[in-house]
Scaffold this active site. Structure first.
Site, PDB file in Angstrom:
ATOM      1  N   CYS A 130       4.327  15.861  27.894  1.00 24.03           N
ATOM      2  CA  CYS A 130       3.763  14.570  28.298  1.00 24.03           C
ATOM      3  C   CYS A 130       2.543  14.239  27.460  1.00 24.03           C
ATOM      4  CB  CYS A 130       3.398  14.583  29.782  1.00 24.03           C
ATOM      5  SG  CYS A 130       2.053  15.715  30.168  1.00 24.03           S
ATOM      6  N   CYS A 174      -0.248  16.739  27.295  1.00 22.73           N
ATOM      7  CA  CYS A 174       0.040  17.850  26.377  1.00 22.73           C
ATOM      8  C   CYS A 174      -0.389  17.481  24.958  1.00 22.73           C
ATOM      9  CB  CYS A 174       1.536  18.177  26.365  1.00 22.73           C
ATOM     10  SG  CYS A 174       2.167  18.873  27.899  1.00 22.73           S
ATOM     11  N   ASP A 191      -2.261 -12.364  -4.894  1.00 27.60           N
ATOM     12  CA  ASP A 191      -2.547 -12.418  -6.323  1.00 27.60           C
ATOM     13  C   ASP A 191      -1.421 -13.231  -6.966  1.00 27.60           C
ATOM     14  OD1 ASP A 191      -3.900 -11.645  -8.739  1.00 27.60           O
ATOM     15  OD2 ASP A 191      -2.227 -10.287  -9.122  1.00 27.60           O
ATOM     16  N   ASP A 194      -0.685  -5.839  -7.148  1.00 31.79           N
ATOM     17  CA  ASP A 194       0.195  -4.856  -7.778  1.00 31.79           C
ATOM     18  C   ASP A 194      -0.207  -3.426  -7.456  1.00 31.79           C
ATOM     19  OD1 ASP A 194      -2.009  -4.344  -9.324  1.00 31.79           O
ATOM     20  OD2 ASP A 194      -1.183  -5.156 -11.182  1.00 31.79           O
ATOM     21  N   ASP A 209      -5.795  -4.388  -8.559  1.00 33.51           N
ATOM     22  CA  ASP A 209      -6.331  -5.026  -7.356  1.00 33.51           C
ATOM     23  C   ASP A 209      -6.855  -3.994  -6.360  1.00 33.51           C
ATOM     24  OD1 ASP A 209      -5.668  -7.677  -8.142  1.00 33.51           O
ATOM     25  OD2 ASP A 209      -3.586  -7.257  -7.648  1.00 33.51           O
TER      26      ASP A 209
END
Length: 747
Positions: free
Chosen positions: A18, A21, A434, A633, A637
């Site tokens: 659960c 845990c 871009d 790209d 960037d």
């Protein structure tokens, strides 16, 4: 010994049941010296640990916390998945056996009570009969419910509590009370001599049923990763000493020459040496149209050769292939948690102890203020509270949806790096695009040359191409390609200098050259006379004008055009339709930017932006309280991608972009961007549905189980009903997560 550098280790963890845990396992691992971070995925029963600690130390910490674990070398390896499937199958069979053992006793006992059979202890014969039933129930507890009691004991020893604790306390209390009634009926008021052996057996049987159904449904969430792994070929045909031989894929080495025939899967990444073909790359990009390949083109492992036979040289093998990296990225993302999931884990850590307190308070309330038989009502309410509050569904709510959502995105060619990126992408309000290579193809061509003080187009083009020979800018490559198409040779360059955002300078054949934008010319006092108008006309047609100056005098203007991608307009409209503010950034001149923006339907754009200024534009939008996505790209960037709330890299399977952004779009289409946001929204919506369902179930169910409705409607929930509801709540969460597998982004 721990290494000096951080690494990621993976563990298969057993015994976790659960959300509490999950919190306990992560805390135990993070307490180990040298561990930087630890993430437990309940849905996959795996933990990923980043740091310098040794494997033995981490396994020791898990065992001390009450869980068994083993190290797995490659979390996405086929053998590991096969092993997990076998383990799940064995676990499912065991749960099925345990379910039938428990229900074979519980159902007849429950039916006996429903048809009016005596469920109390008064006579000696009844004591003997119910003692026998009590012994059978103990057998059910031992054979079918032992894992609950062992788990509860381990948690107790480690001073914690989990789902097993609640089940063990609930069923154990019902059994102990019933046996007390059998042995000492005279101590208990006659109306309180009810036995609850059927509740113990039924609860154990129903919870085992729920777990069995959950395990089976859980296996479906791994379909995407299984399909990706299934793309990996098992063998390769290598050319050695002039002969073609088939070898295991693991034996292929860098530089090996491999032969691929029509219909075969490409075995490793490489470059075509001979032949032409069409390759189906849909497994990487989601794009169904085959891509033509010829000498010099790259091919990627797992893609399918559709037509011709080719010979290629291996450039990446093993874990370095694009497919292997994609599988690893998908697996890591599936194993990560979005912030909303971490919140659920924190709540669950306090939830179980709180429920135990609520159960005690409920019992005390019934003992002090309830009607006769108060002891029975107290025991029933406490047991029901403990059973109905098990946080299984809470622990599964997030990882199940993340697994399916990330896998679904991967099938569409969208690689999501982390759960945090998955969640944030669903909230994006502004998207920065871009221009070059994102909105446009990134394959510019020379379209026009206007001579100023030069007499020969070819000579101007030759000088410009020679100067740009050392540059990798897309516009520079267009100049060089145009010169090569005309058969022009390139001359050596002296004193080359790249002027960021403006252009380049250098000396060719003893002549001082400047090649770049209008700003470069103005900074160097180049007289442009009436040629500015010609440049503006080019820009208005979405062409980029580039000025060539020789020895301080304008020589010519070269126009370069980068075609807009066929589907950019439709994809941008999808983004705008979804309420995303679309902004275009470009280093190109203002007129060209305006023309491109108009063609694709973008009203907000920034031109002549230097690389270092892109991140400032991201910060500017963030200051306006926008959740910003940046698409580029993935290389030049990088600062803007890093600063944005979510960075999207446009790339291919063999590109560095796979490793450079939060989300990578494997095909060049901006539809992938819209798809990524759609998948993210659908996944987060699914997570919220699961969490709301799980929280509502627990929050609404606990007061009813405690008996809040009894004074008004005489309604007190049965522990058996609580067990069934708890078991099927987990199944509901898993089933809801699997609905994501049917999701399709709208076009």
């Amino acid at each position: 010994m721990p290494s000096n550098t951080s690494s990621i280790e993976y563990f298969q963890v057993s015994g976790a049941s659960c959300a509490s845990c999950v919190s306990k396992i992560e805390s135990a691992l993070k307490a180990v010296v040298g561990v930087d971070d630890a993430v437990m995925n309940l849905a996959q029963s795996t933990a990923s640990v980043t740091g310098q600690a040794s494997v033995a130390e981490m396994i020791g910490a898990l065992k001390r916390a009450g869980y068994d674990a083993e190290s797995i070398t490659e979390v996405s390896d086929q053998s590991v998945l096969d092993k997990k499937e076998q383990a799940d199958e064995a676990y499912s069979k065991r749960l099925k056996r345990d379910m039938w053992i428990a229900l074979s006793l519980g159902v007849p006992l429950m039916m006996w009570g429903l048809v009016g059979g005596e469920m109390t202890v008064s006579t000696g014969i009844q004591r003997l009969a119910w003692f026998a039933v009590g012994c059978l129930t103990f057998g059910v507890m031992f054979f079918s419910g032992r894992h609950f009691y062992v788990g509860a004991w381990k948690s107790f020893v480690n001073h914690s509590a989990n789902m097993d604790t609640l089940i063990a306390l609930g069923t154990g209390t019902a059994w102990l009370y019933s046996m007390f009634v059998v042995f000492f009926p005279h101590i208990i008021p006659e109306m309180a001599r009810h036995v609850y052996f059927e509740a113990t057996a039924m609860i154990i049987g129903l919870i085992n049923l729920g777990l069995m159904l959950e395990v089976r449904a859980r296996g479906k969430t791994s379909e995407a990763i299984k399909r990706l792994i299934g793309l990996q070929p098992k063998t390769a045909r290598v050319v050695r000493d002039g002969e073609e031989i088939d070898i295991e894929i693991e034996l292929v080495q860098l530089g090996d020459q491999l032969r691929i025939r029509p219909g075969e899967k490409i075995s490793v990444d490489g470059v075509v040496l001979e032949g032409r073909t069409a390759v189906d790359e849909s497994m990487l990009t989601g794009e169904p149209m085959p891509v033509d390949k010829s000498i010099g083109d790259e091919v990627v492992a797992g893609t399918i050769n559709r037509s011709g036979s080719i010979l290629f040289s291996a450039t990446r093998v093993g874990k370095d292939t694009a497919l292997a990296r994609i599988i690893e990225m998908v697996k890591r993302a599936q194993n990560s948690k979005p912030p909303i999931g971490r919140m659920a884990d924190v709540i669950a850590a306090y939830f179980v102890p709180t429920i135990m307190i609520v159960a005690v308070v409920s019992a005390l309330a019934w003992l002090n203020f309830g009607p006769e038989p108060t002891v029975v009502f107290a025991m029933v309410s406490a047991t029901t509270v403990l059973i109905i509050a098990c946080p299984c569904a809470l622990g599964l709510a997030t990882p199940m949806s993340v697994m399916v959502g990330v896998g679904k995105a991967a099938e569409a060619g969208v690689l999501i790096r982390s759960g945090e990126a998955l969640q944030t992408a669903s909230k994006i309000t502004a998207m920065i695009l871009d221009k070059t290579g994102t909105i446009t193809l990134g394959q510019p061509k020379v379209t026009r040359i206007v001579l100023a003080h030069a007499n020969d187009e070819s000579e101007v083009l030759q000088l410009a191409a020679s100067l740009e020979a050392g540059s990798e800018h897309p516009l520079a490559l267009a100049i060089i390609d145009s010169a090569k198409e005309r058969g022009l040779s390139l001359d050596p360059v002296e004193r080359f200098q790249a002027i960021s955002g403006h252009g380049v300078s250098g000396v060719v054949r003893g002549q001082i050259l400047l090649f770049g934008n209008e700003k470069l010319m103005l900074d160097n006092s180049i007289e442009m006379e009436d040629y500015i108008k010609s440049a503006q006309q080019m820009a208005e047609q979405a062409q980029t004008p580039m000025y060539v100056a020789v020895d301080g005098r304008l020589s010519a203007i070269i126009a370069v055009e980068d075609p807009i991608k066929d589907d950019s307009v439709a994809a941008i409209q999808r983004l705008k339709k979804n309420g995303v503010r679309v902004v275009m950034l470009t280093g190109d001149n203002r007129d060209t930017a305006k023309a491109v923006a108009a063609k694709v339907g973008i009203s907000e754009y920034f031109a002549e932006v230097l690389p270092e200024q892109k991140s400032a534009k991201v910060a500017e939008l963030q200051a306006q309280r926008e959740i910003v996505g940046m698409t580029g790209d993935g290389i030049n960037d990088a600062p803007a991608l890093a600063l944005a709330n979510v960075g999207f890299a446009i790339g291919t399977g063999t590109d560095v972009a796979i490793e450079s952004a939060d989300i990578t779009l494997m095909r060049g289409s901006l539809h992938g961007l819209a798809d990524a946001i759609s998948v993210s929204k659908a996944t987060l919506r699914n997570i919220k549905q699961n969490l709301v369902g799980a929280f509502f179930y627990n929050v609404a169910g606990v007061p009813v189980a405690a008996g809040v409705l009894y004074p008004f409607f005489g309604l007190l929930l049965s522990p058996v009903i609580a067990g069934a509801a708890m078991a099927f709540s987990s199944l509901t969460v898993v089933s809801n997560a699997n609905r994501l597998r049917l999701f399709k982004a709208e076009r």
